[in-house]
Design an enzyme around this catalytic site. Structure first.
Site, PDB file in Angstrom:
ATOM      1  N   HIS A 128       8.555  61.053  47.136  1.00  0.00           N
ATOM      2  CA  HIS A 128       8.299  60.114  46.041  1.00  0.00           C
ATOM      3  C   HIS A 128       6.860  59.624  46.197  1.00  0.00           C
ATOM      4  O   HIS A 128       6.341  59.565  47.314  1.00  0.00           O
ATOM      5  CB  HIS A 128       9.279  58.948  46.206  1.00  0.00           C
ATOM      6  N   ASP A 205      11.931  57.496  54.785  1.00  0.00           N
ATOM      7  CA  ASP A 205      12.117  56.824  53.510  1.00  0.00           C
ATOM      8  C   ASP A 205      13.589  57.010  53.138  1.00  0.00           C
ATOM      9  O   ASP A 205      14.000  58.098  52.724  1.00  0.00           O
ATOM     10  CB  ASP A 205      11.179  57.458  52.478  1.00  0.00           C
ATOM     11  N   GLN A 208      16.883  56.745  48.906  1.00  0.00           N
ATOM     12  CA  GLN A 208      17.990  57.455  48.242  1.00  0.00           C
ATOM     13  C   GLN A 208      19.092  57.836  49.223  1.00  0.00           C
ATOM     14  O   GLN A 208      20.056  58.502  48.837  1.00  0.00           O
ATOM     15  CB  GLN A 208      17.459  58.726  47.544  1.00  0.00           C
ATOM     16  N   LYS A 231      18.751  49.729  44.987  1.00  0.00           N
ATOM     17  CA  LYS A 231      19.396  51.049  44.869  1.00  0.00           C
ATOM     18  C   LYS A 231      20.730  51.066  45.608  1.00  0.00           C
ATOM     19  O   LYS A 231      21.503  51.997  45.493  1.00  0.00           O
ATOM     20  CB  LYS A 231      18.473  52.132  45.418  1.00  0.00           C
ATOM     21  N   CYS A 369       8.485  59.960  39.485  1.00  0.00           N
ATOM     22  CA  CYS A 369       7.528  59.522  40.526  1.00  0.00           C
ATOM     23  C   CYS A 369       7.430  60.559  41.631  1.00  0.00           C
ATOM     24  O   CYS A 369       7.318  60.216  42.819  1.00  0.00           O
ATOM     25  CB  CYS A 369       7.914  58.164  41.110  1.00  0.00           C
TER      26      CYS A 369
HETATM   27  N1  PLP Z   1      11.319  56.548  47.845  1.00  0.00           N
HETATM   28  C1  PLP Z   1      12.237  57.181  47.109  1.00  0.00           C
HETATM   29  C2  PLP Z   1      12.813  58.471  47.612  1.00  0.00           C
HETATM   30  C3  PLP Z   1      12.631  56.658  45.887  1.00  0.00           C
HETATM   31  O1  PLP Z   1      13.526  57.301  45.147  1.00  0.00           O
HETATM   32  C4  PLP Z   1      12.061  55.442  45.442  1.00  0.00           C
HETATM   33  C5  PLP Z   1      12.422  54.884  44.128  1.00  0.00           C
HETATM   34  O2  PLP Z   1      12.902  55.555  43.261  1.00  0.00           O
HETATM   35  C6  PLP Z   1      11.139  54.800  46.266  1.00  0.00           C
HETATM   36  C7  PLP Z   1      10.793  55.381  47.449  1.00  0.00           C
HETATM   37  C8  PLP Z   1      10.524  53.505  45.870  1.00  0.00           C
HETATM   38  O3  PLP Z   1      11.486  52.504  45.860  1.00  0.00           O
HETATM   39  P1  PLP Z   1      11.125  51.040  45.308  1.00  0.00           P
HETATM   40  O4  PLP Z   1      10.546  51.247  43.937  1.00  0.00           O
HETATM   41  O5  PLP Z   1      12.446  50.350  45.284  1.00  0.00           O
HETATM   42  O6  PLP Z   1      10.158  50.451  46.259  1.00  0.00           O
END
Ligand code: PLP
Length: 413
Positions: A128, A205, A208, A231, A369
């Site tokens: 992401h 990270d 998900q 999430k 993203c």
């Molecule tokens: N990393 C992953 C794999 C994501 O799917 C997302 C959000 O969709 C993020 C990071 C960023 O999360 P946040 O916008 O809640 O900080």
């Protein structure tokens, strides 16, 4: 045809989610945009309401009853996160705004302290933007090099290629446990083993992953783990950075302000202990308490049951969509979580999303993203259905019918 089975009483569970019981454009809502944000059970909404109606006060600074209650509830939520991740100590849990802030915190503290010109940071090709851009910014500032471990056509990490990228210059590996665009579950345990053999720490990270899989940071042995409250059926605006205590202790603060200090004079400030050293200013207290309630809620259902139900949904939905002529699923890894990204011959994903919306079906369209993932598959965008434990097999039938409707309208094959 797949046999449908689930360990969950989904109809019962759905009663806990008020938002799911509505009609959109006259059709029952089918919410399949859970990777963007998931819906909140009554327990979370009530915990936030309770805070504001009964306990609202700032934390850590007051001796009065309301402040003590707020502080207790806030720190209790931290302890819930600790147990949820199986972290050794509560002080390894830093409260942040979300995964994005957690990763930026590590880039701006660990990264700035440890990465020098010519050093390397390794990420993967399925990240992401939140796990790309902070490292790119750091590497630009430090004149370091960002290395990208490639993926194959199924969207799986090429682990041997990843291992080849590890070198004496590698200062950090940062990778997603689950890809938001493809659903791939990365072999994080193996990555950590390979990196640690060379003394390189690993940031995971878990945005998900934490809502869908049983996560155990001690078994993974990762050095940092990030996830977002919104999430995992909790509120927006809160998230978590787990870091091994020994590492966190070595890091400089991220932001300056109240609560992160021990003493302040105009000449010198000394800093608080971890995790408070990284929690400057008043946090989203109600949000953190709501996150604690969300964790209680998912643990009440059982992460194993959640993963099992979502796996059945994934198999069912994949089979249903694969039967549609002209539809191609992007992301077909052997190890996959509940994400079905697809393209449809002759129809732009935004048009698919618009028609599905008219059918009451919420999906996400675009690059999610993850523009480099789109580039890897030479497509501008996908339509993504992302699953949660409150989704049903009937909702996936509705999705398949909705795509049929798209094809009728656009005259696709
Ligand atoms: N990393 C992953 C794999 C994501 O799917 C997302 C959000 O969709 C993020 C990071 C960023 O999360 P946040 O916008 O809640 O900080």
């Amino acid at each position: 045809m797949i046999t449908v089975s689930s360990p969950l009483d989904v109809n019962r569970i759905r009663e806990d989610f008020p938002i799911l019981h509505q009609r959109i454009h006259g059709k029952p809502l089918v919410y399949l945009d859970n990777a963007a944000t998931s819906q909140k059970p009554k327990a979370v909404i009530e915990a936030i309401q309770h805070f504001y109606t009964s306990d609202c006060s700032n934390i850590h600074r007051g001796v009065h009853e309301l402040s003590e209650r707020s502080t207790y509830a806030y720190e209790e939520a931290r302890a819930k996160v600790q147990r949820f991740l199986n972290a050794r100590e509560a002080r390894e849990i830093v409260i942040v705004r979300g995964t994005t802030e957690a990763i930026n915190l590590v880039a701006q503290t660990y990264g700035r302290q440890r990465v020098e010109a010519g050093d390397e940071v390794i990420i993967t090709a399925l990240e992401h933007h939140s796990n790309i851009v902070p490292w790119q910014m750091l590497c630009e500032e430090k004149r370091a090099v960002l290395r990208v471990a490639p993926i194959n056509d199924r969207g799986e990490l090429l682990i041997e290629e990843f291992e080849r990228l590890l070198s004496a210059r590698t200062r950090l590996v940062a990778l997603a446990q689950v890809s938001n665009a493809l659903g791939t579950v990365n072999p994080v345990g193996r990555v950590v083993e390979m990196a640690h053999r060379r003394g390189v720490p690993v940031l995971v990270d878990g945005a998900q992953a934490a809502p869908h899989l049983q996560v155990d940071v001690r078994t993974l042995d990762c050095d940092f783990y990030a996830f977002s409250g919104h999430k995992i059926y909790g509120p927006t605006g809160v998230g978590v950075l787990y870091g091994k205590a020994a590492l966190l202790e070595q890091l400089d603060p991220y932001q300056g302000g109240g609560d992160m200090i021990r003493t302040v004079t105009f000449e010198k400030t000394t800093y608080n202990t971890i995790p408070y050293k990284f929690e400057a200013g008043t946090p989203d207290i109600a949000g953190v308490i709501g996150l604690g309630a969300a964790i209680d809620y998912v643990q009440g259902i059982g992460m194993g049951n959640i993963a099992a139900h979502e796996h059945e949904l994934l198999l069912y939905g994949t089979e249903a969509l694969e039967r549609i002529p002209g539809l191609r699923i992007i992301g077909t890894a052997q190890e996959k979580a509940g994400v079905i990204s697809f393209v449809l011959d002759g129809v732009h994903p935004h048009d698919i999303g618009t028609v599905l919306d008219q059918e009451g079906i919420a999906v996400r369209t675009g690059h999610h993203c993850a523009q480099p993932v789109m580039d890897r598959f030479a497509i501008p965008a996908t339509t993504r259905a992302s699953l949660a434990f409150y989704n049903t097999f009937e909702e996936l039938d509705a999705l398949a019918r909705g795509i049929g409707r798209v094809q009728e309208i656009f005259g696709a094959c």
